[in-house]
Write an enzyme that holds these catalytic residues in place. Structure first.
Site, mmCIF file in Angstrom:
data_model
loop_
_atom_site.group_PDB
_atom_site.id
_atom_site.type_symbol
_atom_site.label_atom_id
_atom_site.label_comp_id
_atom_site.label_asym_id
_atom_site.label_seq_id
_atom_site.Cartn_x
_atom_site.Cartn_y
_atom_site.Cartn_z
ATOM 1 N N PHE A 1 0.935 -1.261 -0.133
ATOM 2 C CA PHE A 1 -0.053 0.034 0.063
ATOM 3 C C PHE A 1 1.038 1.300 -0.016
ATOM 4 O O PHE A 1 0.597 2.310 -0.451
ATOM 5 C CB PHE A 1 -0.770 -0.159 1.259
ATOM 6 C CG PHE A 1 -0.617 0.514 2.552
ATOM 7 C CD1 PHE A 1 -0.542 1.742 3.065
ATOM 8 C CD2 PHE A 1 0.520 -0.329 3.301
ATOM 9 C CE1 PHE A 1 -0.089 2.193 3.951
ATOM 10 C CE2 PHE A 1 0.888 -0.005 4.712
ATOM 11 C CZ PHE A 1 0.756 1.204 4.793
ATOM 12 N N LYS A 2 1.943 1.008 0.339
ATOM 13 C CA LYS A 2 3.051 2.358 0.439
ATOM 14 C C LYS A 2 3.180 2.961 -0.992
ATOM 15 O O LYS A 2 3.498 4.185 -1.256
ATOM 16 C CB LYS A 2 4.331 1.850 1.091
ATOM 17 C CG LYS A 2 4.283 1.572 2.376
ATOM 18 C CD LYS A 2 3.795 2.276 3.584
ATOM 19 C CE LYS A 2 3.833 1.583 4.813
ATOM 20 N NZ LYS A 2 4.974 1.302 5.613
ATOM 21 N N ASP A 3 3.010 2.029 -1.951
ATOM 22 C CA ASP A 3 2.933 2.794 -3.226
ATOM 23 C C ASP A 3 2.216 3.836 -3.286
ATOM 24 O O ASP A 3 2.281 4.706 -4.365
ATOM 25 C CB ASP A 3 2.888 1.587 -4.220
ATOM 26 C CG ASP A 3 4.066 0.733 -4.307
ATOM 27 O OD1 ASP A 3 5.310 1.151 -4.298
ATOM 28 O OD2 ASP A 3 3.973 -0.566 -4.388
#
Length: 486
Positions: free
Chosen positions: A123-125
């Site tokens: 999810f950091k993307d």
């Protein structure tokens, strides 16, 4: 839109002024002077927007000093089906973060929002890809360069490095706890050979890495000379980018603005769920924000008792959801600032106590630091925790019942979400990563390997480039200086 520090003594700044930095000069974190509000009419209009157009609509409420045309171009450069290409079969990849109905029981719905379709399968993307483009845009305008100094417990590092690799005028120095990430996470970072990427494996736990980042950030002379910036979740632009997918999740799960939904968020550093808090403060109809922790339960303890007690390195567990192996939640200060009525002086005193005594107590009991714990419910927060046995059981259960494979952190979220389901409610669990990143536990739970998207088949076998370092701040500064030439 102006930004103020949670500790109350730093000068107000614009979005572009705080974009490249991390902590405010007084040691606090930046927040808007007031949260922009979203109207019901806007929500109606936003229901049909692409993800890129929704991102632009939300970002322009916060980045008021970036020309509209430039901001629109940045949003559309970032949120494309080509970048977020790993959407599962049968899902609408163009919407970037599609919802999946997992189960419907007793009038309640449990849904999963896919956030791991980006380049590093986490999810950091969702935020980091935007941050990379914002950094490059701003540095080009200023004819400047930036040395990013950050810490990761697993996914932030690879997301940052993949977003910044090859970017003009940017170098990345990323700290990670030595031998405490999954084999896939480690390989994703250390296999990068780009000359502007430096991986530093620290002999300690994530909180030691995070403390080093803060120490360097608080050395203002060094920070200025070495042009240090941050991509950790203390960076305000990263939090704003995460706000977007709460709006997308809500709008995808509802048909009218009278409906409410709840979100369960696997959380260690409080960055992801802090974005949910901000979305709620903007007027998004969120009922509950459910904090799901693993065995490192500093946040669960606070939301149950009002006591915020950071753990020492020796008290931090190394778990099978390692991105949450955190015992000092950096973004928590932003929520505490709102909880305390935006009293910067009081926030400064409480977090000085964290640094000197290891925590504070807002339970209202004799000898405590205050009684604000009673106000937590007004912000919608509840919490729960999960263990390794819970993770394995949840992964096994969802695969058996629904042919759905999830990673270990998402399993923490599903386990806790189920405990907070009530009749007639919709609960959205924010996916954390694809299961391939934690194949060791997938094999334990399912006796099979997780599927891997194309390009990641043998990533652990690639040559790795990294430096092992101690927690010595002076040696770390010397390494940075030697590799920047400044």
């Amino acid at each position: 839109m102006q930004y103020i520090s949670t500790r109350g003594t730093a000068a107000d700044q614009s979005f572009s002024q705080i974009l490249l930095g991390g902590l405010a000069p007084d040691g606090g974190l930046y927040l808007p002077a007031s949260y922009p509000q979203v109207t019901s009419e806007e929500l109606d209009t936003w229901r049909t927007l692409s993800y890129a157009d929704l991102a632009y609509a939300i970002l322009k409420k916060f980045a008021t000093d970036i020309p509209d045309a430039d901001l629109h171009a940045l949003a559309h450069k970032t949120y494309t089906a080509d970048v977020y290409r790993n959407a599962r079969k049968g899902e609408d990849a163009a919407r970037i973060t599609p919802l999946r109905l997992v189960e419907e029981k007793n009038g309640s719905k449990l849904m999963l929002q896919a956030l791991s379709n980006g380049p590093t399968l986490a999810f950091k993307d969702m935020a980091m890809q935007l941050l990379g483009n914002l950094f490059e845009y701003t540095l080009a305008k200023q004819h400047a360069e930036l040395n990013i100094f950050g810490a990761t417990s697993g996914d932030t590092g690879s997301a940052a490095e993949y977003a910044m690799r090859g970017k003009k005028g940017i170098r990345v120095f990323m700290l990670s706890p030595h031998k405490k990430m999954s084999a896939f996470q480690t390989a994703q970072m250390f296999s990068l050979q780009d000359p502007n990427i430096f991986n530093l494996a620290v002999e300690g736990v994530f909180d030691d890495c995070q403390d080093m980042v803060k120490a360097v950030s608080n050395d203002h002379a060094f920070k200025q000379k070495q042009k240090i910036g941050t991509v950790n979740s203390i960076n305000w632009a990263r939090v704003v980018a995460q706000v977007i997918y709460y709006f997308r999740g809500y709008l995808s799960a509802t048909t009218s603005n009278e409906q409410k939904v709840s979100f369960t968020v696997p959380s260690g550093n409080f960055g992801n769920i802090c974005a949910g808090h901000i979305a709620r403060m903007m007027g998004l109809p969120i009922d509950k924000l459910v904090v799901a922790t693993n065995e490192n339960d500093v946040l669960d303890e606070f939301f149950r008792t009002g006591v915020y007690r950071v753990r020492k390195s020796a008290e931090t567990f190394h778990t099978t959801s390692p991105s949450m192996d955190i015992s000092k939640a950096s973004n928590f200060e932003r929520f505490v600032y709102d909880l305390l009525g935006r009293d910067g002086e009081r926030v400064r005193a409480l977090f000085h106590k964290v640094e000197t005594q290891g925590g504070f107590d807002l339970s209202g009991k004799p000898g405590s630091d205050g009684d604000e714990f009673t106000k937590v419910a007004q912000f919608g927060f509840v919490s729960g925790k999960s263990s390794h046995a819970d993770r394995v059981a949840t992964i096994r259960d969802l695969y058996k019942q629904y042919d759905l494979m999830i990673d270990t952190h998402t399993a923490d979220g599903v386990k806790v979400a189920r405990e907070h389901l009530t009749p007639g409610t919709t609960m959205i669990v924010l996916e954390t990563a694809l299961p391939a990143k934690f194949n060791e536990t997938i094999r334990e739970a399912l006796d099979r390997d997780a599927e891997r998207p194309a390009g990641f088949e043998n990533i652990e076998d690639l040559p790795q480039r990294f430096e092992v370092m101690t927690t010595d701040i002076d040696k770390m500064k010397a390494f940075i200086a030697a590799h920047t030439g400044l």
